[in-house]
Scaffold this motif. Structure first.
Motif, PDB file in Angstrom:
ATOM      1  N   SER A  15       4.330 -36.470  98.526  1.00  0.00           N
ATOM      2  CA  SER A  15       3.802 -35.823  99.717  1.00  0.00           C
ATOM      3  C   SER A  15       2.751 -34.791  99.333  1.00  0.00           C
ATOM      4  O   SER A  15       2.980 -33.976  98.440  1.00  0.00           O
ATOM      5  CB  SER A  15       4.949 -35.153 100.463  1.00  0.00           C
ATOM      6  N   GLY A  16       1.576 -34.856  99.986  1.00  0.00           N
ATOM      7  CA  GLY A  16       0.518 -33.901  99.708  1.00  0.00           C
ATOM      8  C   GLY A  16      -0.220 -34.115  98.407  1.00  0.00           C
ATOM      9  O   GLY A  16      -1.054 -33.300  98.012  1.00  0.00           O
ATOM     10  N   GLU A  17       0.037 -35.216  97.757  1.00  0.00           N
ATOM     11  CA  GLU A  17      -0.563 -35.474  96.447  1.00  0.00           C
ATOM     12  C   GLU A  17      -2.072 -35.641  96.546  1.00  0.00           C
ATOM     13  O   GLU A  17      -2.578 -36.231  97.491  1.00  0.00           O
ATOM     14  CB  GLU A  17       0.062 -36.726  95.836  1.00  0.00           C
ATOM     15  N   VAL A  18      -2.778 -35.100  95.588  1.00  0.00           N
ATOM     16  CA  VAL A  18      -4.227 -35.243  95.473  1.00  0.00           C
ATOM     17  C   VAL A  18      -4.543 -35.696  94.058  1.00  0.00           C
ATOM     18  O   VAL A  18      -4.084 -35.085  93.089  1.00  0.00           O
ATOM     19  CB  VAL A  18      -4.968 -33.925  95.769  1.00  0.00           C
ATOM     20  N   LYS A  19      -5.295 -36.782  93.958  1.00  0.00           N
ATOM     21  CA  LYS A  19      -5.697 -37.278  92.647  1.00  0.00           C
ATOM     22  C   LYS A  19      -7.197 -37.498  92.637  1.00  0.00           C
ATOM     23  O   LYS A  19      -7.777 -37.891  93.659  1.00  0.00           O
ATOM     24  CB  LYS A  19      -4.988 -38.586  92.302  1.00  0.00           C
ATOM     25  N   LYS A  20      -7.806 -37.251  91.480  1.00  0.00           N
ATOM     26  CA  LYS A  20      -9.253 -37.413  91.370  1.00  0.00           C
ATOM     27  C   LYS A  20      -9.586 -38.388  90.256  1.00  0.00           C
ATOM     28  O   LYS A  20      -8.948 -38.399  89.200  1.00  0.00           O
ATOM     29  CB  LYS A  20      -9.918 -36.062  91.106  1.00  0.00           C
ATOM     30  N   GLN A  21     -10.607 -39.185  90.524  1.00  0.00           N
ATOM     31  CA  GLN A  21     -11.172 -40.070  89.523  1.00  0.00           C
ATOM     32  C   GLN A  21     -12.683 -39.893  89.610  1.00  0.00           C
ATOM     33  O   GLN A  21     -13.333 -40.452  90.472  1.00  0.00           O
ATOM     34  CB  GLN A  21     -10.826 -41.536  89.792  1.00  0.00           C
ATOM     35  N   LYS A  22     -13.222 -39.049  88.750  1.00  0.00           N
ATOM     36  CA  LYS A  22     -14.649 -38.760  88.740  1.00  0.00           C
ATOM     37  C   LYS A  22     -15.088 -38.317  90.140  1.00  0.00           C
ATOM     38  O   LYS A  22     -14.675 -37.266  90.620  1.00  0.00           O
ATOM     39  CB  LYS A  22     -15.453 -39.962  88.237  1.00  0.00           C
ATOM     40  N   ARG A  23     -15.893 -39.091  90.827  1.00  0.00           N
ATOM     41  CA  ARG A  23     -16.385 -38.687  92.152  1.00  0.00           C
ATOM     42  C   ARG A  23     -15.434 -39.094  93.290  1.00  0.00           C
ATOM     43  O   ARG A  23     -15.709 -38.802  94.447  1.00  0.00           O
ATOM     44  CB  ARG A  23     -17.761 -39.319  92.394  1.00  0.00           C
ATOM     45  N   LEU A  24     -14.327 -39.731  92.976  1.00  0.00           N
ATOM     46  CA  LEU A  24     -13.389 -40.181  93.994  1.00  0.00           C
ATOM     47  C   LEU A  24     -12.200 -39.227  94.070  1.00  0.00           C
ATOM     48  O   LEU A  24     -11.623 -38.868  93.054  1.00  0.00           O
ATOM     49  CB  LEU A  24     -12.888 -41.588  93.666  1.00  0.00           C
ATOM     50  N   THR A  25     -11.862 -38.841  95.299  1.00  0.00           N
ATOM     51  CA  THR A  25     -10.696 -37.987  95.532  1.00  0.00           C
ATOM     52  C   THR A  25      -9.777 -38.683  96.515  1.00  0.00           C
ATOM     53  O   THR A  25     -10.197 -39.073  97.593  1.00  0.00           O
ATOM     54  CB  THR A  25     -11.102 -36.616  96.097  1.00  0.00           C
ATOM     55  N   PHE A  26      -8.522 -38.842  96.120  1.00  0.00           N
ATOM     56  CA  PHE A  26      -7.519 -39.509  96.929  1.00  0.00           C
ATOM     57  C   PHE A  26      -6.489 -38.480  97.379  1.00  0.00           C
ATOM     58  O   PHE A  26      -6.045 -37.654  96.585  1.00  0.00           O
ATOM     59  CB  PHE A  26      -6.813 -40.604  96.118  1.00  0.00           C
ATOM     60  N   GLN A  27      -6.110 -38.565  98.664  1.00  0.00           N
ATOM     61  CA  GLN A  27      -5.104 -37.649  99.174  1.00  0.00           C
ATOM     62  C   GLN A  27      -4.017 -38.421  99.904  1.00  0.00           C
ATOM     63  O   GLN A  27      -4.281 -39.421 100.582  1.00  0.00           O
ATOM     64  CB  GLN A  27      -5.738 -36.649 100.148  1.00  0.00           C
ATOM     65  N   PHE A  28      -2.796 -37.936  99.783  1.00  0.00           N
ATOM     66  CA  PHE A  28      -1.651 -38.483 100.514  1.00  0.00           C
ATOM     67  C   PHE A  28      -1.149 -37.372 101.428  1.00  0.00           C
ATOM     68  O   PHE A  28      -0.912 -36.256 100.970  1.00  0.00           O
ATOM     69  CB  PHE A  28      -0.559 -38.890  99.526  1.00  0.00           C
ATOM     70  N   GLY A  29      -1.010 -37.654 102.698  1.00  0.00           N
ATOM     71  CA  GLY A  29      -0.638 -36.635 103.657  1.00  0.00           C
ATOM     72  C   GLY A  29       0.737 -36.051 103.425  1.00  0.00           C
ATOM     73  O   GLY A  29       1.595 -36.670 102.796  1.00  0.00           O
ATOM     74  N   GLU A  30       0.937 -34.860 103.985  1.00  0.00           N
ATOM     75  CA  GLU A  30       2.222 -34.185 103.818  1.00  0.00           C
ATOM     76  C   GLU A  30       3.376 -34.991 104.404  1.00  0.00           C
ATOM     77  O   GLU A  30       4.481 -35.019 103.863  1.00  0.00           O
ATOM     78  CB  GLU A  30       2.176 -32.799 104.488  1.00  0.00           C
ATOM     79  N   ALA A  31       3.103 -35.664 105.516  1.00  0.00           N
ATOM     80  CA  ALA A  31       4.132 -36.475 106.163  1.00  0.00           C
ATOM     81  C   ALA A  31       4.209 -37.883 105.587  1.00  0.00           C
ATOM     82  O   ALA A  31       5.043 -38.690 106.014  1.00  0.00           O
ATOM     83  CB  ALA A  31       3.868 -36.550 107.669  1.00  0.00           C
ATOM     84  N   LYS A  32       3.341 -38.177 104.630  1.00  0.00           N
ATOM     85  CA  LYS A  32       3.301 -39.494 103.981  1.00  0.00           C
ATOM     86  C   LYS A  32       3.063 -40.603 104.997  1.00  0.00           C
ATOM     87  O   LYS A  32       3.597 -41.708 104.871  1.00  0.00           O
ATOM     88  CB  LYS A  32       4.558 -39.748 103.150  1.00  0.00           C
ATOM     89  N   LYS A  33       2.246 -40.292 105.994  1.00  0.00           N
ATOM     90  CA  LYS A  33       1.869 -41.313 106.978  1.00  0.00           C
ATOM     91  C   LYS A  33       0.372 -41.566 106.960  1.00  0.00           C
ATOM     92  O   LYS A  33      -0.108 -42.461 107.643  1.00  0.00           O
ATOM     93  CB  LYS A  33       2.279 -40.876 108.393  1.00  0.00           C
TER      94      LYS A  33
END
Lengths: 118, 113
Positions: free
Chosen positions: B52-70
């Motif tokens: 929940s709330g995870e943020v990952k980066k790959q160079k210019r790409l940023t991925f986010q997972f919402g707090e509610a995981k929806k």
């Protein structure tokens, strides 16, 4: 490591015929899934095989079937082809358990088989 | 059953502009993956988010997972022509605890030089 391979890459069949597609997963991957991709419906899950057993199945008619061999290679069969079966059929392999014990669902796709039904 | 909706369907940008695609699920997701498919190619795995709330980066790409995981998002900073393709999110469908991958319809990114 070699990637997922699929054969043949292209197929043209006539309505009513049947077709068999083949997939060789990445070495060590025991899970093989099949997908149908069309412009209209997107990527749709057909079924998944693990250790020669169909473990999961999507919402496709019984004309679509598959099997997996002891070396993890998989085949997909479509019988009584219809015009609507024209699509890109993708195979994906997966290593279900990571070395840390965390379940990993990432899938590695093959190049696909482009099936055209006339 | 579980549905995964992606918006927008298409996005045209000028090279150098940012891009974001959003993925929304009708149910809570235990995990979500992102894939990229180049024109004429096959989907390629980019990343998996689990927390929940995870943020990952790959160079210019940023991925986010919402707090509610929806919901989840993929943001590309300063797009390049090599970013052209369709970006898919995928989550596990619920079926008696079994894993049935459900893909969004994808967002096609067109980058104009």
């Amino acid at each position: 490591k070699a990637g997922v391979t699929q054969t043949p890459r292209y197929l043209i069949k006539t309505r009513g015929q049947q077709v068999t597609l083949s997939c060789s997963p990445i070495s060590g991957h025991r899970s093989v899934s099949w997908y149908q991709q069309t412009p209209g419906q997107g990527l749709q899950f057909l079924f998944e095989y693990f250790s020669e057993t169909q473990r999961n199945k999507g919402n496709f008619p019984g004309r679509f079937s598959g099997r997996q061999f002891s070396n993890s290679r998989s085949e997909m069969n479509v019988s009584t082809l219809e015009l609507g079966d024209s699509a890109l059929y993708l195979c994906a392999s997966s290593l279900l358990m990571g070395t840390s014990g965390t379940v990993s669902y990432e899938q590695y796709f093959g190049p696909g088989t482009r099936l055209t039904v006339t | 059953g579980q549905q995964v909706m992606q918006i927008p369907q298409y996005q045209h940008v000028q090279e150098g502009e940012d891009f974001t695609t959003y993925c929304n699920s009708s149910t809570t997701l235990s995990n979500i993956q992102w894939y990229k498919q180049r024109p004429g190619g096959h989907p390629v795995f980019l990343i998996q988010l689990v927390k929940s709330g995870e943020v990952k980066k790959q160079k210019r790409l940023t991925f986010q997972f919402g707090e509610a995981k929806k919901n989840s998002s993929l943001h590309i900073t300063a797009t390049q022509t090599t970013d052209v393709g369709t970006y898919f999110c995928a989550g596990p469908g619920a079926s008696g605890g079994s894993y049935i991958p459900t893909f969004g319809r994808g967002t096609s990114l067109i980058v104009h030089p």
